[in-house]
Scaffold this active site. Structure first.
Site, PDB file in Angstrom:
ATOM      1  N   HIS A 145      30.972  46.465  38.169  1.00 51.64           N
ATOM      2  CA  HIS A 145      30.426  46.028  39.450  1.00 51.64           C
ATOM      3  C   HIS A 145      29.372  47.009  39.957  1.00 51.64           C
ATOM      4  CE1 HIS A 145      30.554  45.237  43.889  1.00 51.64           C
ATOM      5  NE2 HIS A 145      30.651  43.989  43.477  1.00 51.64           N
ATOM      6  N   ASP A 194      31.328  52.673  44.462  1.00 50.49           N
ATOM      7  CA  ASP A 194      31.691  51.418  43.817  1.00 50.49           C
ATOM      8  C   ASP A 194      32.844  51.611  42.843  1.00 50.49           C
ATOM      9  OD1 ASP A 194      31.185  48.602  42.643  1.00 50.49           O
ATOM     10  OD2 ASP A 194      29.563  48.848  44.084  1.00 50.49           O
ATOM     11  N   SER A 221      28.011  41.450  47.713  1.00 47.59           N
ATOM     12  CA  SER A 221      27.936  42.690  46.928  1.00 47.59           C
ATOM     13  C   SER A 221      26.526  42.988  46.466  1.00 47.59           C
ATOM     14  CB  SER A 221      28.837  42.588  45.695  1.00 47.59           C
ATOM     15  OG  SER A 221      30.187  42.678  46.042  1.00 47.59           O
TER      16      SER A 221
END
Length: 539
Positions: free
Chosen positions: A219, A179, A397
């Protein structure tokens, strides 16, 4: 005339000095046999154990790139080495076109592939036009044993909470997350349980080449929270007892194919460390330089560097779970790279009513395969942020890691099954398995059903005196009987309860299903004045 000369000179300068990205492929690995004979020099014992369990042999892909080749490329004029891949026996380099082209003179260089498609033989002359929103779309941010709180729906939709009730929570399995960064994971409360139980095994930042993954864009923090986060009565991840490696492969400041190479390098490290499941909530289609961008024709699972690596990872015994992408409402609505890989378990997003999110990317791949593969909650998913706040977010996601955690917990219940067996059981449990499409794939899996089918295939024989296999089936099934059963019959019923097949079970004679339509059936095995029933899926 002078003006024309100046324009030519300017164009020549641009061609000579502008930086390009390319992959340099090598002819061989001179020392490969040494590493195959001494596997612990290239892989951990856990990685070797994973291969042994699944019957996977070592090969030259596992051996590192010949160091002399790397050294000579590094010292070549004007060349910067950005990443490497032992599986593909290649280096990702950056330099001028002239300096990169000069590398072809080295005897150990087999080929050069430029990220700029127009520079390759037969490549596209006119670059595709890609909107700047493509990079942002990959994130689309904003907006019982455990007390799941608001995260209950994302577990219950998949029946992952049922796995947890059976004490199947990912223990013994290792997950790698690729990520953009994991800030707060080392300090904030939702990850305290992971830290207290030493469930975070380490990490690496491939972008900045440091051992600290706790920086960058949050994220990755939110993605990890879907799998391993824990805040009582607010958030429980779908695999809270798995072990984790955290890898930063995404450079949030730009969009360049080198990120595919970082990702591949991280995937190879994950393999060497013995990782079982890989989560990727990233996808690639458009790059900052449009000449580097993919077209739909490239989404065939064979063109992109990362997609090819994903299939190799599967051949090593891992399961790669990839978010489908958030481009479903754009002019290019298709699943990106590496979600187009043949073996990648690609995940789209639904809302709490199990309706596909408009932003969720769709299939098919250019070569006509069903994508996405499966669906999970990606609208209003519960996450933990880098400040420790429990929040809500949208995007494939989050559908990806919610499902990845469920797969990890499920695999922990059957650790001796192969990755292919696990993927097939999960797909077969999905609600659209017999009628997949390119919006939902095979649908939303049911991990209680997958568990029951797995038990059926492994222990039903001893408990019932028979086992029906394969299930799901294509054209035929076989019924194995214990020696204590002298004779038996099988009857298959359709969804209306009508008998559609009845015959005596004979040793070494399969039951042919060719006349049955695809669908879900009930079978009844009658033997020794008793009978037992089960569920059969005909593909």
């Amino acid at each position: 005339m002078k003006k024309a000369f100046l324009i030519f000179a300017f164009l020549f300068t641009l061609l000579s000095f502008s930086q390009e990205d390319a992959w340099i492929y090598f002819t061989n690995k001179p020392n490969a046999q040494f590493y195959i004979d001494n596997p612990l020099a290239m892989l951990t014992q856990r990685s070797l154990n994973r291969r042994t369990t699944q019957g996977i042999a070592l090969n030259t892909q596992d051996a590192p790139i010949h160091q002399s080749y790397i050294n000579q490329i590094k010292t070549a004029p004007g060349i910067t080495v950005k990443a490497k891949s032992k599986w593909l026996n290649a280096l990702h380099v950056r330099g001028t076109q002239a300096n990169i082209a000069a590398l072809s003179a080295l005897p150990f260089v087999s080929s050069i592939k430029y990220a700029n498609h127009s520079l390759n033989p037969g490549g596209r002359v006119n670059p595709v036009t890609v909107q700047n929103t493509q990079r942002i779309n990959k994130f689309l941010d904003t907006q019982v044993i455990y007390n799941y709180g608001s995260s209950a729906i994302q577990s219950q939709m998949l029946n992952t909470h049922w796995l947890h009730q059976q004490n199947k929570t990912g223990a013994g399995k290792i997950v790698a997350i690729m990520d953009a960064g994991f800030p707060g994971v080392d300090t904030q409360a939702p990850f305290q349980r992971l830290r207290d139980n030493n469930l975070i095994l380490g990490g690496y930042d491939f972008v900045n080449r440091t051992n600290n993954p706790y920086t960058g864009f949050q994220h990755g923090t939110q993605v990890l929270s879907n799998m391993g986060g824990f805040t009582d009565n607010q958030l429980v991840g779908t695999s809270p007892d798995a072990h984790y490696y955290l890898f930063v492969t995404e450079d949030i400041s730009s969009e360049n194919p080198v990120e595919e190479s970082y990702w591949t390098e991280a995937l190879e490290m994950a393999d060497s460390l013995g990782v079982d499941v890989v989560n990727t909530s990233l996808g690639y289609f458009g790059y900052d330089n449009p000449a580097y961008s993919y077209s739909y024709n490239d989404l065939n699972g064979q063109t992109a560097f990362a997609s090819r690596a994903a299939d190799i990872a599967f051949s090593k015994g891992m399961i790669c779970i990839t978010s489908a992408g958030n481009s479903g409402s754009t002019a290019d609505p298709y699943v990106g790279v590496p979600g187009d890989a043949v073996t990648s378990l690609t995940v789209g997003a639904v809302n709490s009513a199990e309706v596909k999110a408009g932003f969720s990317s769709i299939g098919p791949t250019f070569d006509g395969r069903i994508k996405p593969d499966l669906m999970a909650l990606g609208v209003g998913a519960t996450v933990a942020t880098q400040t420790g706040t429990i929040s809500i977010n949208n995007g494939t996601s989050f559908a990806g890691p919610i499902l990845a955690g469920a797969v990890t917990s499920f695999w922990s219940a059957f650790p001796n099954k192969t990755n292919a067996e696990i993927v097939q059981l999960v797909k077969a449990s999905a609600d659209r398995f017999t009628n997949p499409d390119n919006n939902y794939g095979y649908g939303i899996p049911d991990f209680q059903l997958a568990y029951n089918n797995a038990v059926l295939s492994t222990s039903e024989f001893g408990k019932k005196g028979f086992v029906v296999y394969p299930n799901p089936a294509k054209n035929q099934i076989s019924v194995a009987l214990t020696e204590t059963i002298s004779n038996a019959e099988i009857t298959i019923y359709n969804s209306l309860g009508q008998s559609v097949l009845h015959e005596k079970i004979e040793i070494n004679k399969p039951t042919v299903l060719e006349d049955l339509n695809s669908g879900i059936y009930t079978y009844k095995i009658t033997f020794d004045n008793q009978s037992q029933t089960g569920r059969l899926i005909k593909k």
